[in-house]
Design an enzyme around this catalytic site. Sequence first.
Site, PDB file in Angstrom:
ATOM      1  N   GLY A  59      -9.934   4.270  -4.208  1.00 27.39           N
ATOM      2  CA  GLY A  59     -11.382   4.312  -4.447  1.00 27.39           C
ATOM      3  C   GLY A  59     -11.995   3.016  -3.989  1.00 27.39           C
ATOM      4  O   GLY A  59     -11.454   2.352  -3.092  1.00 27.39           O
TER       5      GLY A  59
ATOM      6  N   CYS B 231     -15.020   0.446  -0.247  1.00 25.01           N
ATOM      7  CA  CYS B 231     -14.666   0.302   1.174  1.00 25.01           C
ATOM      8  C   CYS B 231     -13.909   1.494   1.749  1.00 25.01           C
ATOM      9  O   CYS B 231     -14.394   2.132   2.688  1.00 25.01           O
ATOM     10  CB  CYS B 231     -13.851  -0.964   1.373  1.00 25.01           C
ATOM     11  SG  CYS B 231     -14.713  -2.418   0.755  1.00 25.01           S
TER      12      CYS B 231
ATOM     13  N   PHE C   6       0.806  -1.224   0.000  1.00 26.23           N
ATOM     14  CA  PHE C   6       0.000   0.000   0.000  1.00 26.23           C
ATOM     15  C   PHE C   6       0.837   1.270   0.000  1.00 26.23           C
ATOM     16  O   PHE C   6       0.479   2.277   0.595  1.00 26.23           O
ATOM     17  CB  PHE C   6      -1.024  -0.043   1.141  1.00 26.23           C
ATOM     18  CG  PHE C   6      -2.178  -0.929   0.773  1.00 26.23           C
ATOM     19  CD1 PHE C   6      -1.996  -2.298   0.654  1.00 26.23           C
ATOM     20  CD2 PHE C   6      -3.425  -0.406   0.461  1.00 26.23           C
ATOM     21  CE1 PHE C   6      -3.016  -3.133   0.241  1.00 26.23           C
ATOM     22  CE2 PHE C   6      -4.459  -1.231   0.044  1.00 26.23           C
ATOM     23  CZ  PHE C   6      -4.255  -2.601  -0.063  1.00 26.23           C
TER      24      PHE C   6
HETATM   25  C1  UGA Z   1      -9.999  -3.076   0.947  1.00 28.39           C
HETATM   26  C2  UGA Z   1      -9.014  -3.725   1.953  1.00 28.39           C
HETATM   27  O1  UGA Z   1      -7.718  -3.835   1.338  1.00 28.39           O
HETATM   28  C3  UGA Z   1      -9.501  -5.118   2.374  1.00 28.39           C
HETATM   29  O2  UGA Z   1      -8.635  -5.658   3.357  1.00 28.39           O
HETATM   30  C4  UGA Z   1     -10.922  -4.986   2.953  1.00 28.39           C
HETATM   31  O3  UGA Z   1     -11.449  -6.258   3.305  1.00 28.39           O
HETATM   32  C5  UGA Z   1     -11.830  -4.349   1.921  1.00 28.39           C
HETATM   33  O4  UGA Z   1     -11.300  -3.044   1.546  1.00 28.39           O
HETATM   34  C6  UGA Z   1     -13.190  -4.184   2.546  1.00 28.39           C
HETATM   35  O5  UGA Z   1     -13.312  -3.446   3.538  1.00 28.39           O
HETATM   36  O6  UGA Z   1     -14.124  -4.898   2.152  1.00 28.39           O
HETATM   37  P1  UGA Z   1     -10.497  -3.358  -1.687  1.00 28.39           P
HETATM   38  O7  UGA Z   1     -11.356  -2.144  -1.518  1.00 28.39           O
HETATM   39  O8  UGA Z   1     -11.049  -4.546  -2.383  1.00 28.39           O
HETATM   40  O9  UGA Z   1     -10.011  -3.889  -0.231  1.00 28.39           O
HETATM   41  O10 UGA Z   1      -9.196  -2.943  -2.501  1.00 28.39           O
HETATM   42  P2  UGA Z   1      -7.694  -2.549  -2.158  1.00 28.39           P
HETATM   43  O11 UGA Z   1      -6.796  -3.492  -2.827  1.00 28.39           O
HETATM   44  O12 UGA Z   1      -7.489  -2.325  -0.723  1.00 28.39           O
HETATM   45  O13 UGA Z   1      -7.571  -1.137  -2.913  1.00 28.39           O
HETATM   46  C7  UGA Z   1      -8.336  -0.010  -2.511  1.00 28.39           C
HETATM   47  C8  UGA Z   1      -7.935   1.207  -3.329  1.00 28.39           C
HETATM   48  O14 UGA Z   1      -6.625   1.645  -2.961  1.00 28.39           O
HETATM   49  C9  UGA Z   1      -7.893   0.983  -4.839  1.00 28.39           C
HETATM   50  O15 UGA Z   1      -8.460   2.097  -5.483  1.00 28.39           O
HETATM   51  C10 UGA Z   1      -6.418   0.875  -5.163  1.00 28.39           C
HETATM   52  O16 UGA Z   1      -6.091   1.274  -6.467  1.00 28.39           O
HETATM   53  C11 UGA Z   1      -5.836   1.845  -4.140  1.00 28.39           C
HETATM   54  N1  UGA Z   1      -4.421   1.573  -3.810  1.00 28.39           N
HETATM   55  C12 UGA Z   1      -4.082   0.428  -3.172  1.00 28.39           C
HETATM   56  C13 UGA Z   1      -3.463   2.514  -4.139  1.00 28.39           C
HETATM   57  O17 UGA Z   1      -3.750   3.588  -4.720  1.00 28.39           O
HETATM   58  N2  UGA Z   1      -2.148   2.264  -3.796  1.00 28.39           N
HETATM   59  C14 UGA Z   1      -1.786   1.129  -3.152  1.00 28.39           C
HETATM   60  O18 UGA Z   1      -0.567   0.969  -2.857  1.00 28.39           O
HETATM   61  C15 UGA Z   1      -2.772   0.182  -2.837  1.00 28.39           C
END
Ligand code: UGA
Length: 433
Positions: A257, A260, A249
Amino acid sequence: MDIAIIGSGYVGLVTGACLAKLGNKVICVDNDSGKVSALKRGQIPIYEPGLKELIKGNVKNKRLSFSTSIKDAVKASEVIFIAVGTPDSGNGEADLTGIEHVAADIAINLKSYRLIVEKSTVPVETGEWVKRTITTHIKGKAAFDVASNPEFLREGSAINDFMHPDRIVIGVESKRARDLLLKLYRPLHAPIVVTNIKSAELIKHASNAFLATKISFINAVSRICDIAEADVREVARGMGLDKRIGQGFLNAGIGYGGSCFPKDLEALVSIADKMGYDFKLLKEVKKINEGQKDAIVDKIKGSLWIIKGKTIGILGLAFKPDTDDIRNSPALDLIRLLQREGANIKAYDPKGMVKARGILKKVTFCRDPYLVCRGSDCLFIATEWNEFKELNLLKVKKLLKRPLIIDGRNIYEPEKMRKLGFRYISVGRKDIC
Ligand code: UGA
């Protein structure tokens, strides 16, 4: 074990299918009869790698079924998970109407001991309300327990995340509830954190808020890198190798976005406010996230000069790769900001276009990435799908009106882009002009 999952959305379906795979008998319930009929026919309402096959296999061997009846599910199952949506109610607070309705429905149908488990992400103290609601509506004298078991799976890697979690959190208030959940999760061989219900509820909100904070932190650092001509990916790697910080992260980009992080951050700020604590840090995290989109529009303006009348090709609509989910996708926000400046938009996403068509106006959706490039004044990468990492960039260059790529996800190497003759603008890295 006999399990019911109330709510067949993202979390409900994945949880149901995975618990069935572990050998349990699972009924997934939803009040949307159309969705339940479709699921019975093998049609899955979301795209998640491996989910369709997993559901199909478990339906075939009769470990997984679908129903609209909470009554039948409560009758058949000792453990009942509540996995209904908790959307933003419009003022930052989570809308818990669905949870209340389901809790009342379960209560009406309770005849003997049942364990009711919150799986949805909920504000701290929701467990108390669920208990009160059940006590108010229960007809007989059946015993019950309420527990919290937040889910940490990510869209796009949901099955793997469920089957191989870093940890499982269970918030319980009785030995019976604790033993049931420990038995259920024992096959996963993961560390299990046993807490009270309120701590479990808070672990979920605090985890999502912390991850969002990491993203906003690195995005803020990327702004400094832009000015100082440092490389944010090198900075992130140098930071992340410190085990106390961790590599995850820390990818700078166009902001987080999805369904969640934005909602859960708001909900935690809102519950903190209610409890008399002003969580300024998280307010700033949100501000940085919003600002990241403006910064990207500025980069596009800085390289195209006038946006009005220009055609911008967008690759990626989903909020992240390997999903068709476009909820709170920063790509969509950016498209709207660019349209407001007068841009014409062409777009492509491997899975997100069906849903995006229903929401976006005046966008030309293309069948493949190269059609997006044809005749566009620049190409903007909004989601880091593998398909985009593997594009034939020479072909891309030929098709674009000018060889300009603005990469919101840092998927290409600047040096390679320079050699290929592109103007290449990315996030927190030196521009190739
Ligand atoms: C997130 C959490 O990671 C999960 O652990 C949790 O269960 C879930 O929410 C939830 O509450 O249900 P998710 O929303 O599926 O999961 O996706 P992520 O992989 O966490 O990414 C979230 C956002 O952060 C995306 O828009 C992604 O592009 C962005 N992101 C992620 C970044 O901009 N940089 C990063 O290094 C990682």
